[in-house]
Write a protein that holds these residues in place. Sequence first.
Motif, PDB file in Angstrom:
ATOM      1  N   ILE A 325       0.857  -1.186   0.000  1.00 54.81           N
ATOM      2  CA  ILE A 325       0.000   0.000   0.000  1.00 54.81           C
ATOM      3  C   ILE A 325       0.895   1.238   0.000  1.00 54.81           C
ATOM      4  O   ILE A 325       1.803   1.350   0.824  1.00 54.81           O
ATOM      5  CB  ILE A 325      -0.931   0.041   1.227  1.00 54.81           C
ATOM      6  N   ILE A 326       0.632   2.156  -0.921  1.00 56.96           N
ATOM      7  CA  ILE A 326       1.346   3.438  -0.931  1.00 56.96           C
ATOM      8  C   ILE A 326       0.627   4.368   0.036  1.00 56.96           C
ATOM      9  O   ILE A 326      -0.539   4.734  -0.177  1.00 56.96           O
ATOM     10  CB  ILE A 326       1.378   4.029  -2.350  1.00 56.96           C
ATOM     11  N   LEU A 327       1.322   4.729   1.122  1.00 52.05           N
ATOM     12  CA  LEU A 327       0.697   5.537   2.177  1.00 52.05           C
ATOM     13  C   LEU A 327       1.355   6.913   2.249  1.00 52.05           C
ATOM     14  O   LEU A 327       2.582   7.024   2.379  1.00 52.05           O
ATOM     15  CB  LEU A 327       0.834   4.843   3.526  1.00 52.05           C
ATOM     16  N   PRO A 328       0.549   7.987   2.156  1.00 49.87           N
ATOM     17  CA  PRO A 328       1.105   9.337   2.338  1.00 49.87           C
ATOM     18  C   PRO A 328       1.555   9.535   3.777  1.00 49.87           C
ATOM     19  O   PRO A 328       0.981   8.963   4.708  1.00 49.87           O
ATOM     20  CB  PRO A 328      -0.081  10.245   2.003  1.00 49.87           C
ATOM     21  N   VAL A 329       2.567  10.347   3.953  1.00 49.25           N
ATOM     22  CA  VAL A 329       3.075  10.642   5.299  1.00 49.25           C
ATOM     23  C   VAL A 329       2.331  11.831   5.898  1.00 49.25           C
ATOM     24  O   VAL A 329       1.813  11.765   7.017  1.00 49.25           O
ATOM     25  CB  VAL A 329       4.589  10.901   5.271  1.00 49.25           C
ATOM     26  N   SER A 330       2.264  12.943   5.161  1.00 45.27           N
ATOM     27  CA  SER A 330       1.655  14.170   5.685  1.00 45.27           C
ATOM     28  C   SER A 330       0.261  14.425   5.143  1.00 45.27           C
ATOM     29  O   SER A 330      -0.432  15.304   5.646  1.00 45.27           O
ATOM     30  CB  SER A 330       2.548  15.373   5.361  1.00 45.27           C
ATOM     31  N   HIS A 331      -0.144  13.696   4.119  1.00 40.36           N
ATOM     32  CA  HIS A 331      -1.448  13.905   3.515  1.00 40.36           C
ATOM     33  C   HIS A 331      -2.375  12.753   3.873  1.00 40.36           C
ATOM     34  O   HIS A 331      -1.920  11.659   4.212  1.00 40.36           O
ATOM     35  CB  HIS A 331      -1.316  14.041   2.001  1.00 40.36           C
ATOM     36  N   LYS A 332      -3.669  12.997   3.736  1.00 39.66           N
ATOM     37  CA  LYS A 332      -4.637  11.981   4.140  1.00 39.66           C
ATOM     38  C   LYS A 332      -4.895  10.967   3.038  1.00 39.66           C
ATOM     39  O   LYS A 332      -5.129   9.789   3.303  1.00 39.66           O
ATOM     40  CB  LYS A 332      -5.948  12.640   4.554  1.00 39.66           C
ATOM     41  N   ASN A 333      -4.861  11.405   1.783  1.00 36.89           N
ATOM     42  CA  ASN A 333      -5.253  10.515   0.689  1.00 36.89           C
ATOM     43  C   ASN A 333      -4.371  10.751  -0.528  1.00 36.89           C
ATOM     44  O   ASN A 333      -3.534  11.649  -0.552  1.00 36.89           O
ATOM     45  CB  ASN A 333      -6.739  10.705   0.353  1.00 36.89           C
ATOM     46  N   TRP A 334      -4.595   9.943  -1.564  1.00 33.48           N
ATOM     47  CA  TRP A 334      -3.786  10.043  -2.780  1.00 33.48           C
ATOM     48  C   TRP A 334      -4.063  11.336  -3.542  1.00 33.48           C
ATOM     49  O   TRP A 334      -3.157  11.899  -4.155  1.00 33.48           O
ATOM     50  CB  TRP A 334      -4.054   8.838  -3.679  1.00 33.48           C
ATOM     51  N   HIS A 335      -5.299  11.799  -3.526  1.00 33.84           N
ATOM     52  CA  HIS A 335      -5.624  13.036  -4.236  1.00 33.84           C
ATOM     53  C   HIS A 335      -4.771  14.189  -3.719  1.00 33.84           C
ATOM     54  O   HIS A 335      -4.147  14.923  -4.506  1.00 33.84           O
ATOM     55  CB  HIS A 335      -7.111  13.358  -4.080  1.00 33.84           C
ATOM     56  N   ASP A 336      -4.748  14.365  -2.407  1.00 31.90           N
ATOM     57  CA  ASP A 336      -3.966  15.446  -1.825  1.00 31.90           C
ATOM     58  C   ASP A 336      -2.471  15.234  -2.064  1.00 31.90           C
ATOM     59  O   ASP A 336      -1.730  16.192  -2.340  1.00 31.90           O
ATOM     60  CB  ASP A 336      -4.240  15.547  -0.327  1.00 31.90           C
TER      61      ASP A 336
END
Length: 479
Positions: A325-336
């Motif tokens: 799973i590609i998980l953002p560190v500082s953002h909530k979702n992939w769009h952001d």
Amino acid sequence: MDIGFARSLRQAAATQSEMNPYTSVKSLCKCFVMFVIFLTVVLLGSIYQNPLMLEMPYGYFRKKVVHAKSHTLIQQQSSDCKNDVVEGTITPVASSKTYVIAAYLDFRGGRSVRVLGITQRSEYYELFCHFCHINSTYTVQAEMQVHADHFNFPYGTTDLLCDLQEDLIPTFVSVSSGSESRDVPSVVPYLKINNIREQLENSPPTEFEYEFVVCISTMFGDYNNVLQFVQAMEMYRILGAQKVVLYKTHCSRLLKTVIDYYEKLEFVDVVPWPITLYLNVSSGWHFPEHPGELHYYGQTATLNDCIYRYMYRSRYISLNDIDEIILPVSHKNWHDLMDYLAKDSWFFGTFIFQNHVFPSTKEYEIRSAPYNDWNHVPGVDMLRFVYREPNIPNVDNPTKMIINPRSVVKTSVHTPLEFYGEQYWVSSEDAKLCHYRAPKQSELEKESLIEDSILLKYESELIKNVNHVLREVQLLGPL
């Protein structure tokens, strides 16, 4: 601008300066205005010749694209074509060691139909493409391009490029082998040519059916990792994916029940992948350590097909395995996350994420189950594992990608092979590819692992969503 012409301008300007300072300044202004006009004309001409450039910031293309107005779509086909169109995803080419998967119209580098397939790399033979018209067909020799990343297996993913020689665009193509005759065989299966309407548009779509599609390459054997599969599906939904594409050879009966549930929701598209009926596939990536004729159940073939299937339906495509799973560190979702990454990188078409292994074996389990009723559900509970292995410096670390599919021509598992634009290597401070699998560095003690609770910010929502799905498929009791 031509170098000699620029040199003449400088010399003329110098001469004018010696004769009359006012005239010199006036001449320079005229030259500057002419230069600005010249650059504007060149830029507008480039955009006109290449409408895909209008897609910035989601892709940057340099090759000329053929315009739709020079083509006519054939609306009616001969009955022979319609009656002989194949429905499966793997079709053997008679008298050859080649299998074709699907055909796609592709004008990005010329006027051709790209037939995706798999072929025996060591044997050369001519292949021909037969385009079906209303009352006749015409034939061209196919250009065979075996993908560079075949991992030394005897068979490899292959593109057959079939150049169009007429303004009319057929909707069916077949492939045959032969060294002496270009005649259409008496019995020949036809492939429907996909992406015709999209390629004949004057510009790429500005709106997409999906923002994110996830391509899962191959599911094989008696795969029964039910809990991790549900957790992955729900995490993709939380992160913003609207569709997961799964190439399935086989799985357990229990997992099939779960997949059927997601299919009914139209969140999962299952592409049948009966590759084991045709080739002796390997269950690993390295030849000859992992014996077989084809790398890892044809993984690269499925990834390339998935890109072309959803090329004009999704703004982005994520290429990863079911345990990643590609998980953002500082953002909530992939769009952001992608908005953040793309704002200063309009010419990037491929975003590459570094792998981080979260070993999911009992000896590394450092957290009790957040929901004890999951204990009877087969599979890995990713929420139990919040420690990861340190990446080893100067050692190749597998990566995965989120891509603009319109910028990729060919891809391997970890990086693209042929593409337009540039690659963006995403910092681990912005996002991580979290890989929940058996330890890669099995010699490490727990004390050497790095605490990383990146998944836990989604814990509450993930538990609620997973519980809902498990109840729907009757793997969890009522509330």
